[in-house]
Structure formats: structure tokens, C-alpha cells
Design a protein around this motif. Structure first.
Motif, short mmCIF file in Angstrom:
data_model
loop_
_atom_site.label_atom_id
_atom_site.label_comp_id
_atom_site.label_asym_id
_atom_site.label_seq_id
_atom_site.Cartn_x
_atom_site.Cartn_y
_atom_site.Cartn_z
N ASP A 552 0.83 -1.21 0.00
CA ASP A 552 0.00 0.00 0.00
C ASP A 552 0.86 1.25 0.00
N TYR A 553 0.31 2.33 -0.54
CA TYR A 553 0.91 3.66 -0.44
C TYR A 553 0.17 4.39 0.68
N HIS A 554 0.90 4.98 1.64
CA HIS A 554 0.29 5.67 2.78
C HIS A 554 0.34 7.17 2.56
N ARG A 555 -0.81 7.81 2.68
CA ARG A 555 -0.89 9.27 2.55
C ARG A 555 -1.62 9.84 3.75
N ASN A 569 -4.41 7.06 4.87
CA ASN A 569 -5.12 6.60 3.67
C ASN A 569 -4.19 5.61 2.96
N ALA A 570 -4.65 4.39 2.80
CA ALA A 570 -3.81 3.34 2.23
C ALA A 570 -4.53 2.68 1.07
N GLY A 571 -3.79 2.45 -0.02
CA GLY A 571 -4.39 1.78 -1.16
C GLY A 571 -3.35 1.47 -2.21
N VAL A 654 5.40 6.84 -11.09
CA VAL A 654 5.22 5.44 -10.72
C VAL A 654 4.94 5.35 -9.23
N GLU A 655 3.66 5.41 -8.88
CA GLU A 655 3.19 5.28 -7.51
C GLU A 655 2.05 4.26 -7.51
N VAL A 656 2.08 3.33 -6.59
CA VAL A 656 1.19 2.17 -6.68
C VAL A 656 -0.27 2.49 -6.40
N ASP A 657 -0.58 3.74 -6.02
CA ASP A 657 -1.99 4.11 -5.81
C ASP A 657 -2.42 5.23 -6.75
#
Length: 869
Positions: A552-555, A569-571, A654-657
Motif C-alpha cells: 500500500d501507499y500511505h498518505r 489513507n492506504a491503497g 510510478v506510484e502504486v496508488d
């Protein structure tokens, strides 16, 4: 000024909601067949993405998590409270609830504008689909929306005229006999001429004026809550709504209004004992006691004893947690007779043309470019004891003269016990970074405890963020000592500096500490260069414990003061980001929100695949690609590469979310519908991959990216099913510059290109960016002109489409006009085309919406790259 007041009797209490709020978008449907996907479905008028939770904050003991959010389909960001003990989530505010605090006029306007937005989106979607059907040969009435709008306009005009006639008749009947409605004798009246019916073109002009007048503006729709602050030791908070302040008790969700003025108050925080609160009104910070309502301004006006023509104006106030001390940051500003104090504006005025009127007009925007003289106001830092008894103004403990320099200063932070404070400064021309440590004293000067000159990284000042550990013994700061932005611990007593973590990764967002000062929480891409993850870090050993699910990417991450819970926020590409609360010890997570339309699952027909390669310099370059159904490594398919490529904080392609409209959505579409291999890549010059990677751009913008794109083409030619002779290139903003640079300097590398809103002349771009990431500036002359694309344009050999919004205040439209002229002058008229949005800004959005510009992209690439064979 009007005093804030309390409505003690006006309160509310809402029932607790079990778990996430209901999803209001479309229900999940079976995915489309990839070949059936259309741009009208993908870029529909109502976005699939809703709003993610923001402003998350834990109560003092970590029991409650407050956040601002609304489920898909609702406007504004309302206040929600999640009880981590019971698992219950309570919605505190809503449009219905906040009606009690709005005037009928405001409510009527909000409802009217909400209806207008819904109607406009519905009509826009219907028009998109009708136009697509028309172009496919169907018999479609494309004029019906204009006819309906004109009919409505005529009905409004008729109703208005009827009302006027009725009012005139009523006045005439009430007038004395023998006189008209104005009281004049009947014989004096001139015979009224019959009103001439307007022609169709006149009605169209009226409709254009009405649409311009009715255009949605910021503040038209329900805003919801904008900010919040928890109390120090009780389960209550203060939040802001439409510029007023409200108090909320978390356990029962009860709300009480604190202020009601026509200005915008901003919550600063609670008093040390939670017996009151502090808010900011303009430059004034006011303390209010709950019990009495008594108000005291705690930051007084600052006088300049050396120059009566100048005064210091407050620009920032930092209060110690114990409420005993405050740090005041002030700027010296010119005072003109009869006018309020105002800072001198650096830069110049730039004209942007507006072509929407009968004759073009211009509007002015502020612009500071590399050769502008700077007018930085003088800076002064005062340390004052908080008290009500008037005392003499102390001398500043720190000053900077300002002037024609680039000077930046971080916020002032206090140790938890209020005994000391810290801040940092950055002087760009001197390449001088300093960290200061001061004691709680009105007279003692702060001491420079760390100084670095040169080779500190271009992005450090934006992430430096000094923070004291709870025991006040250590100051943790983010530095770029070894080529990566990472935390360092400075021992306050000995001044010894040591790294907290080591390795080839970024770790530049500090979140907080455990109460025992043994562990630090931060966000880092240690696990994956395309994903920022929340970590608990042991300050002694540097051991890093990741929180949340892998991948997940955390924001927007936050941690509780007791260090027991985190929220973010993770996704990722498989599941869009949602707010999660995580128990640090067990790793157990709970999802609190449902933010997005589940109808996205129907059009999300392909998933990208990650890849990486080593460039000629040994750097790892990250990317992802969409492969069409039936793809084989031996294929020779056409493809397109998307590039951004410019350093800016921690932003990457290139960001996984990230479901970026061109890199992800258009990439998926072209692969699904036309069988292309679609690629997104982060070449050197991009941020969040270390100083060496980001700094490759310095004094040679475009060159390192072009080298990496050359190496990418070689990589794609080996087993990725791509025909290297049928590769296109596209990018936006810096990527628009990069696309042009590559096609001018390596004219045979790509078969065609689309450059969106590219800054072709760096001497005309905003100096806050260009002087930090492009090259050294000289304010005596525009030296960044050496990086202009205009002299390179003659190298173009393949088709190029230039795209720009003509009202762009960021990258000026003149950049595209000038490079277009250079291309024409060098005989490239058969190779270059323009696609312009007359009202579009940097992300377009005027006449050209997302579907429109990607429709143009589709046609361009199909024309020049052909179909998959």
C-alpha cells in the motif's frame, strides 16, 4: 471588532454509526470486455474517484480518531469521530445539521448550485455520448441541449417581463386619475414603441452571458468542516466551519458554537489546562476562557524603534505546549500613508489573454522569474512570555535583513516542557543551511547548532521539519547527508549529530514519537520506491517496523501521542485508497471509509505491471506498463511512453496508488482498445529517489532524462513485445518540456510525440522552482536562457503535437507560441500541430475536458503509429 459569542442552547447529538458510511455511488458491476471500453465511459463527467479522508488527528489518549470526509456522492468534508475502543464511527456534521448555523440565503444558494452542478454533469455526459454516436454515423440531435437552454432563457425573460408589466400596471392603478404610473398627465405620455423580438444570435449572446455569470465558483457548494484541534487532556475538540469555530464533545458528539462573525477565525489550539482556546483572527491571536468568555489578545503589535516609516507585521505565532511562551515571527513591511501595511511583492506582472469576449482582453498575474530583483522583507523573531500585563517589547532574538536574497525559514517548534525552541534557515545563494536552538528567554539569542554549506540537496528545506523528542533531550531533523533525505538525531546537551537510519531510501516525513522518546514514527519508501510506508523506528538502533498491509501507499499518516495507533489513507492499484486505523503493536487494521464509486471496477479492465532497468550510469529506473490481451514477448506492437521527469518534493509518476489520467487511465485504454503496449516511467531528475537521481537534472535539464529514455527503448525492445520503430512519447508540464527536448535532440528515437504545457523557456518560469531544480540564476540577466528549447527546435524530424491551455498561469501559453514559431521558422510546418484550450489553465479544464484531450491523443497516435498487427 465584533466579539465571538456562544449559543449555549444550540447543540446537537447524533447517533453513532456502526462502521463506514454507506456507499452512494453505483453498485459494482461486471467488468467490460477490454475492447468495449470507451473514452466516454473512462473519462465520464462525474469522476469515479471520491474524496479521501483528510485532517486526521487522534485525541490525547488515542481513543478517538477525528477526520474530515464524506462518502462518494456527497459534497464537502464533514467531521467524523471513530472510537477505537468500541469500534463505532459517529458522523458529527452534515449539510442537514449545519443548516442551523447558516442563513436562509446561503442555504438557498448552496442548494441551487448543487442542483446546477448535478444538471451540468448529467448534460455533459449525455452530450459526450451523443457526440460519439453521431461520429459513429448514428442519427443524433446534437442541438437539443442548446434549444432547451434557449427555451429556458426565453421563459425566464418572459416571466421577468410579465412581472415588470404587472408591477407597472399596479402602479398605474394606484396613480391619481388622469396621470400615468409616474404621476405625469396622460397627455404627456409618448406612445410606447413595441419591443422588437430578439433574433436567434442575440439570444445566443444572452445565453453566453448567463452561463458565464452562473459558472460555479469556489465557495458555491457546501464546504463542510475545514480544520480541527483536539484538547490536551480531554475528549473534546474545536473545529472550523465557514470561518466560525465550534466546540465538540467526542463521547456524545454534542456541538456548541463558539464564534459568529463575518470574518474567518482559525483555531490555534487549546489553553494548557483545556480551560479555553486560542484562535487567530487576521494577525491577532486571541485567548478565550470557556467559563467567562473573556478574550485576551496574546500577541501585541510589534513596533520598529529604528524606523518610524516601517513596522513589523506578525506572520506566525508558535505557542509552547505549557502556554507560557510564544515565538512571534514578524516581517518588516512598508507603510504607505492611508494604506495598510503590505509586503513588497517580488517579481513582475504578466499579461494573460482572454479570448472569450468580442474583443480579446488581458488579465494580470504575478510572476517572479530568475532575473527579477527580490524584495524579501526583513524577518524578526521575538520570544515573549504569555501574560496579560503590558510589558515592554523585547528586542528580537533573531533577525535577517531581507532584500535581494533568497531566504527561507521553517516554523518555530517548542520542546514539550516549553524550555527551548528550534528552527532552521536556508539561504539559497549561499547554499547555507543552519539549524538554531534557543532557550525560553526574551533576551537570549538562539545558537547555531548545525551548519551545512553546499551539497545539501535541492529539496531539503521543504522536508527539514525539526522536532523535539518528548523528553526534550533530542532534536530530530531531516537532512541529506549521504544523498538521501533521512532523519538525524541531534543531542541537545552535547550537540552530537548521528543518523537515525541508513540505506538507499527516502525517509523524510516525520510523524511523531512514543512517549518514552525511544521510537520515532515516519514515512519512507524503504520497502518499495513506488510506495511510501509508515514505520516505527527505534531511535537507538534504527530498526524499522512497517505498519499496515504490504504493497500500500500511505498518505496523510498520523500517529497517536501514546504511540499505540496510526492512521493513514492506504491503497494501491487493486483497491483505491481508504482511511485505515492500525494498532501499532498487533498490526491489526480497520478500514473506516468508502470513498469511491464502485462502478470504477467495470472500466478498470487491465492492471499495470511493474518493471525496472539499469541505465548506462548504473541507476535503477522504475516504470510500469499495460499489456493488451493476447500479448506475447515476441510481438512487435506499437506503444507510447509517458514521462513527467521533473523534481518536486516527493512526487513521482510510478506510484502504486496513482490513477493518473494519462499514465494510468489512457495507458489502460490504449492497451485494452487498440492493443498498444503503454509505458509510464520515472527517469533521472525525478524526486524521491535520492540526491544523485534528482540532482542529475541540475544545469542540464532534459539531457539525463533523454539518456534514460534511450536506455528504456533498448530495454523495451528485449522481450516486451514492442516495435521500437513505432514508439510514441508524451508528457505534461515538465514532461511536455522533456518530450520536446528528446524529439529535438534525438529525433529518431520516437516515431511521434505529444507535448503538453511544456516550459520551453526556463528563464520565464517561476524562480522558486527553476532556481532550485534547473540551474543557478543571476538576477542581473536571464542566464537560464541557455536551457531554452527554441534553438533546438530545428532538430525535429518526427510528428509533434503541442497542447496548451491559453489561460495557463503556471506554464505560460507564450512558451508554446514561441517554440511553435521556432518550428515554423525552421521549416517544420508539416510536422507540428497545435491543440489549444482557449479558456484552459495548466490542467486545461476550459473547453477541453479530460475526454477531449485524450480523444485527440488517441487519434494522433493511431495516425502516426498505426494499429497493432
Amino acid at each position: 471588532m465584533p466579539l465571538p459569542w456562544t449559543l449555549a442552547g444550540l447543540s446537537l447529538c447524533l447517533a453513532a454509526l456502526p462502521g463506514p458510511a454507506p456507499q452512494t455511488g453505483l453498485k459494482a458491476q461486471a467488468p467490460l470486455k477490454p475492447q468495449d471500453l470507451t473514452l466516454e465511459q473512462l473519462y465520464r463527467a462525474t469522476p469515479y474517484a471520491g474524496q479521501s479522508a483528510q485532517g486526521a488527528a487522534f485525541s490525547w489518549d488515542g481513543r478517538f480518531l477525528a477526520y474530515l470526509w464524506n462518502p462518494y456522492g456527497e459534497r464537502g468534508s464533514d467531521l467524523y469521530l471513530h472510537d477505537t475502543t468500541t469500534g463505532q464511527t459517529r458522523r458529527v456534521t452534515s449539510l442537514e445539521v449545519m443548516k442551523a448555523y447558516d442563513t436562509p440565503e446561503v442555504l438557498a444558494r448552496v442548494q441551487k448550485k448543487a442542483d446546477q452542478q448535478d444538471r451540468e454533469r448529467t448534460e455533459a455526459q449525455a452530450q459526450m455520448e451523443a457526440q460519439a454516436a453521431y461520429l459513429a454515423g448514428a442519427a443524433v440531435d446534437l442541438d437539443r441541449w442548446d434549444r432547451a437552454a434557449l427555451d429556458a432563457l426565453k421563459q425566464e425573460a418572459a416571466a421577468r417581463k410579465a412581472k415588470q408589466e404587472a408591477e407597472k400596471k399596479a402602479k398605474a392603478e394606484a396613480a391619481p386619475k388622469g396621470a400615468d404610473a409616474t404621476g405625469k398627465p396622460e397627455e404627456a405620455k409618448k406612445e410606447a414603441k413595441p419591443e422588437k423580438e430578439k433574433e436567434l444570435w442575440e439570444w445566443r449572446d444572452e445565453l453566453k452571458k448567463k452561463r458565464e455569470k452562473d459558472k460555479l465558483k469556489p465557495g458555491d457548494l457546501y464546504p463542510g468542516v475545514s480544520a480541527l484541534q483536539w484538547a490536551h487532556k480531554s475528549h473534546e475538540l474545536v473545529f472550523q466551519y465557514r470561518g466560525d469555530l465550534f466546540r465538540c464533545w467526542a463521547a456524545e458528539g454534542r456541538v456548541e458554537r463558539l464564534t459568529s462573525t463575518d470574518r474567518a477565525e482559525r483555531i490555534v489550539g487549546y489553553m494548557a489546562g483545556d480551560e479555553g482556546y486560542l484562535y487567530q483572527d487576521g494577525n491577532s491571536v486571541v485567548r478565550v476562557a470557556f467559563a467567562s468568555g473573556r478574550q485576551v489578545q496574546v500577541n501585541r503589535e510589534l513596533f520598529n524603534p529604528d524606523d518610524a516609516e516601517k513596522k513589523f507585521v506578525l506572520r506566525g505565532t508558535a505557542l509552547s505546549e505549557d502556554g507560557q511562551w510564544m515565538a512571534l515571527v514578524a516581517h518588516g513591511e512598508e507603510v504607505k500613508e492611508g494604506a495598510p501595511a503590505a509586503p513588497a511583492q517580488p517579481g513582475r506582472k504578466v499579461q494573460i489573454m482572454d479570448y472569450s469576449k468580442r474583443f480579446a482582453e488581458s488579465k494580470t498575474v504575478n510572476r517572479e522569474v530568475s532575473d527579477d530583483k527580490r524584495k524579501v522583507p526583513a524577518t524578526a523573531l521575538y520570544i515573549r512570555r504569555v501574560g496579560e500585563t503590558p510589558t515592554p517589547q523585547p528586542e528580537p532574538v533573531f533577525t535577517h535583513p531581507g532584500g535581494d536574497v533568497w531566504f527561507e525559514m521553517t516554523s518555530v517548534v517548542w520542546a514539550q516542557d516549553g524550555s527551548r525552541y528550534a528552527f532552521a534557515t536556508w539561504e539559497r545563494e549561499q547554499e547555507l543551511l543552519r539549524i538554531y536552538l534557543g532557550s525560553a528567554s526574551e533576551t537570549a539569542k538562539p545558537e547555531v547548532v548545525l551548519e551545512r554549506k553546499g551539497q545539501v540537496g535541492h529539496e531539503v528545506i521543504t522536508t527539514l521539519a525539526p522536532r523535539f523528542t518528548p523528553d526534550g533531550k533530542t532534536l530530530v531533523v531531516v537532512l541529506d547527508e549521504e544523498g538521501w533525505r533521512q532523519p538525524f538525531a541531534l543531542d541537545v546537551a552535547t550537540r552530537v549529530l548521528r543518523p537515525v537510519v541508513k540505506g538507499a531510501f527516502e525517509a523524510h516525513t516525520l510523524l511523531g514519537f512514543t512517549p518514552d522518546s525511544r521510537s520515532l514514527f515516519l514515512v519512507s519508501n524503504k520497502l518499495d520506491p513506488a510506495a511510501m510506508t509508515t514505520f516505527k523506528v527505534d531511535l537507538a538502533s534504527g530498526t524499522m517496523q512497517p505498519l499496515g498491509a504490504a504493497g500500500d501507499y500511505h498518505r496523510g499518516a498520523v500517529v497517536s501521542e501514546n504511540g499505540e495507533k496510526a492512521a493513514f489513507n492506504a491503497g494501491n492499484w487493486a483497491r483505491r485508497p481508504e482511511l485505515q486505523v492500525v494498532a501499532v503493536a498487533s498490526g491489526q487494521a480497520r478500514v473506516l471509509t468508502e470513498s469511491h464509486d464502485k462502478a470504477w471496477d467495470r472500466v478498470n479492465v487491465l492492471r499495470p505491471e511493474r518493471f525496472s532497468f539499469k541505465n548506462r550510469h548504473g541507476d535503477t529506473v522504475e516504470g510500469y506498463l499495460f499489456k493488451p490481451k493476447g500479448w506475447k514477448p515476441s510481438d512487435r506492437r506499437p506503444g507510447v511512453v509517458y514521462v513527467y521527469g521533473g523534481p518536486l518534493g516527493n512526487r513521482r509518476t510510478v506510484e502504486v496508488d496513482s490513477f493518473q489520467p494519462t499514465a494510468y487511465m489512457f495507458g489502460m485504454y490504449m492497451a485494452a482498445r487498440h492493443g498498444y503496449v503503454m509505458v509510464a516511467v520515472d527517469p533521472r531528475g525525478q524526486s524521491n529517489a535520492g540526491r544523485r537521481f534528482a540532482g542529475a537534472n541540475w544545469e542540464q535539464p532534459g539531457q539525463p532524462q533523454t539518456e534514460d529514455l534511450e536506455d528504456l527503448v533498448k530495454h523495451l525492445s528485449r522481450g516486451h513485445g514492442v516495435d521500437p520503430e513505432r514508439l510514441g512519447l508524451t508528457g505534461w508540464s515538465f514532461g511536455g518540456f522533456q518530450t520536446q527536448y528528446t524529439m529535438y535532440t534525438k529525433p529518431d528515437l520516437f516515431a511521434c510525440g505529444i507535448a503538453g504545457a511544456g516550459p520551453t523557456e526556463w528563464e520565464n518560469y517561476n524562480s522558486w522552482y527553476s532556481g532550485r531544480t534547473i540551474g543557478k540564476v543571476d538576477r542581473a540577466k536571464p542566464v537560464l536562457r541557455k536551457h531554452s528549447l527554441l534553438p533546438l527546435a530545428k532538430g525535429l524530424r518526427k510528428p509533434l503535437l503541442l497542447v496548451h491551455g491559453m489561460a495557463d498561469p503556471n506554464v505560460l501559453y507564450q512558451d508554446t507560441v514561441n517554440v511553435y514559431r521556432a518550428l515554423l521558422e525552421s521549416g517544420k510546418e508539416s510536422l507540428v500541430d497545435l491543440f489549444l484550450d482557449p479558456e484552459g489553465q495548466h490542467s486545461l479544464g476550459g473547453a477541453v475536458k479530460a475526454k477531449g484531450w485524450h480523444k485527440k491523443y488517441e487519434a494522433f497516435f493511431l495516425q502516426h503509429l498505426g494499429k497493432a498487427r
